[in-house]
Design an enzyme around this catalytic site. Sequence first.
Site, PDB file in Angstrom:
ATOM      1  N   HIS A  94       0.859  -1.184   0.000  1.00 57.75           N
ATOM      2  CA  HIS A  94       0.000   0.000   0.000  1.00 57.75           C
ATOM      3  C   HIS A  94       0.892   1.230   0.000  1.00 57.75           C
ATOM      4  CE1 HIS A  94      -3.399   2.609   0.761  1.00 57.75           C
ATOM      5  NE2 HIS A  94      -2.597   3.265   1.581  1.00 57.75           N
ATOM      6  N   SER A 144      -8.150   3.889   8.538  1.00 56.09           N
ATOM      7  CA  SER A 144      -8.768   3.970   7.219  1.00 56.09           C
ATOM      8  C   SER A 144      -8.037   3.051   6.230  1.00 56.09           C
ATOM      9  CB  SER A 144      -8.714   5.433   6.753  1.00 56.09           C
ATOM     10  OG  SER A 144      -9.032   5.553   5.406  1.00 56.09           O
ATOM     11  N   LYS A 183      -9.288  -1.207   5.040  1.00 50.92           N
ATOM     12  CA  LYS A 183      -9.523  -1.580   3.634  1.00 50.92           C
ATOM     13  C   LYS A 183      -8.531  -2.660   3.196  1.00 50.92           C
ATOM     14  CE  LYS A 183      -9.411   2.778   2.699  1.00 50.92           C
ATOM     15  NZ  LYS A 183      -9.401   4.134   2.245  1.00 50.92           N
ATOM     16  N   ARG A 196     -14.444  13.390   7.477  1.00 52.09           N
ATOM     17  CA  ARG A 196     -13.099  13.945   7.748  1.00 52.09           C
ATOM     18  C   ARG A 196     -12.740  15.006   6.715  1.00 52.09           C
ATOM     19  NH1 ARG A 196      -9.556   8.933   7.433  1.00 52.09           N
ATOM     20  NH2 ARG A 196      -7.852  10.430   7.630  1.00 52.09           N
ATOM     21  N   ASP A 238     -15.544   3.279   6.684  1.00 51.88           N
ATOM     22  CA  ASP A 238     -14.486   4.195   6.232  1.00 51.88           C
ATOM     23  C   ASP A 238     -15.038   5.217   5.250  1.00 51.88           C
ATOM     24  OD1 ASP A 238     -11.700   5.106   5.957  1.00 51.88           O
ATOM     25  OD2 ASP A 238     -11.977   4.434   3.894  1.00 51.88           O
TER      26      ASP A 238
HETATM   27  N1  URA Z   1      -5.638   6.913   2.386  1.00 54.46           N
HETATM   28  C1  URA Z   1      -6.736   6.338   2.934  1.00 54.46           C
HETATM   29  O1  URA Z   1      -7.229   5.339   2.449  1.00 54.46           O
HETATM   30  N2  URA Z   1      -7.261   6.916   4.045  1.00 54.46           N
HETATM   31  C2  URA Z   1      -6.752   8.007   4.625  1.00 54.46           C
HETATM   32  O2  URA Z   1      -7.268   8.449   5.629  1.00 54.46           O
HETATM   33  C3  URA Z   1      -5.618   8.602   4.036  1.00 54.46           C
HETATM   34  C4  URA Z   1      -5.075   8.016   2.922  1.00 54.46           C
END
Ligand code: URA
Length: 443
Positions: free
Chosen positions: A82, A183, A187, A168, A161
């Site tokens: 990621h 977050s 995922k 946010r 999320d």
């Molecule tokens: N990428 C994400 O998936 N979430 C965040 O809060 C920041 C970057």
Amino acid sequence: MRAVDIIIRKRDGNALSQEEIKFLIEGCVNKNIPDYQLSAWLMAVFFQGMSTEETAFLTDSMLHSGEIMDLSDIPGKTVDKHSTGGVGDKISIPLAPIAAACGVFVPMMSGRGLGHTGGTLDKLDSITGYKTRLTQEDFKRIIKECGYAMTGQTEKVAPADKILYALRDVTGTVESIPLITASIMSKKAAEGTGALVFDVKCGNGAFMKTPEDAETLARMLVNTGKVLGKKCSALITAMDNPLGKMTGNFLEIEESMDILEGKGPADTTELTLEIAARMNMLAGKASSPEEGRIAAEKAVSSGRAMEIFLKNVALQGGDEKKLLSDRGKRRSQYKTEIRAESSGVISAINAYEVGKAGIVLGVGRTRADEEVCPDAGIIFHAKQGTKVQKGDIIMEAYGKDSSCLNEAADMLQKTIVYAAESGGNNTRNTTGNIILKEITDGK
Ligand code: URA
């Protein structure tokens, strides 16, 4: 339990229990807790922070708010990577086939670009016919057949999320390390991968602007991953100059193919091979980063990684022949050039500003429902450290239409920083130093 009491406890700096966090996340998804209370709680977290334990509870609750992929029938170790997002960051595209060629199974769920950073899915969508919305069955079948598959996150992945991220975004609470961690991790854990390598970007083109913040995020990600039973490691990498020599959707597919053939730019090649080395280690295919890197280099030099990439393109519905014949030729007809305004050495090209110019050109979007232009982008003929003469072409920019070109050219001209000699305040040089630090232990 009442939401207001949980907000007050966090406001006053207390650590929340697993039950309290679960209550909030369940209330968020089933709409029992109104947005104004969730927003107040997010702001309390923003100011008071969260411990690793609380962050793991939050991640776990967000993860279980939706579907979790079951990859137990994949016949080997699964490892994904990621990136926290950057400009010209196409690394996932060459990385997945390189790792797959080394025997790692890579289940890759990616996102679209938003704001100044690009998205892997938008780049893949520029390959004619390539499908980035796979069913769970197809996702697993393709991983089994060629070692990796690339898909988008469905609505069913971590729905909490989606709700919290939207709040946010409009309440000034994006830049919170525990909230970013939960977050990302919720995922990534939902895609069912066994292990993860994080590429935590640092610099003006990244979420984390300072090495200190990048390190805090990297440690939090690795630690939270461990609590969730995933093996993780993180690299902190420079993002103050755009990565590679091309930004744009199809242009970045081209550069990915260059990397797969061993003729990519030094920075993108280095980063791809170093992340592949860590993926090999996490999958048990190498006992050191050096051994993992040698395997990754062999996957490229043998042509095996490119072979796997083309097999994946065909399996995901892409037109492999067209892709090969489009290479080097597919450019928007609307073009402008950015030339050196003076002679000297370029000390930096501001990644954040390049990303913003990319939005004007049509490479990226500012709203989730906007279309991107597959053939727009920027080719860099000079980068940080290059000596130029006044009038030399520094960039070619391709736009979605003729009307965006002047604005984009003005913006791009301003991204170039000249110095009397090589140096400047960027965190890397032309030949390396893309990797700033490695974090394998989250403590
Ligand atoms: N990428 C994400 O998936 N979430 C965040 O809060 C920041 C970057």
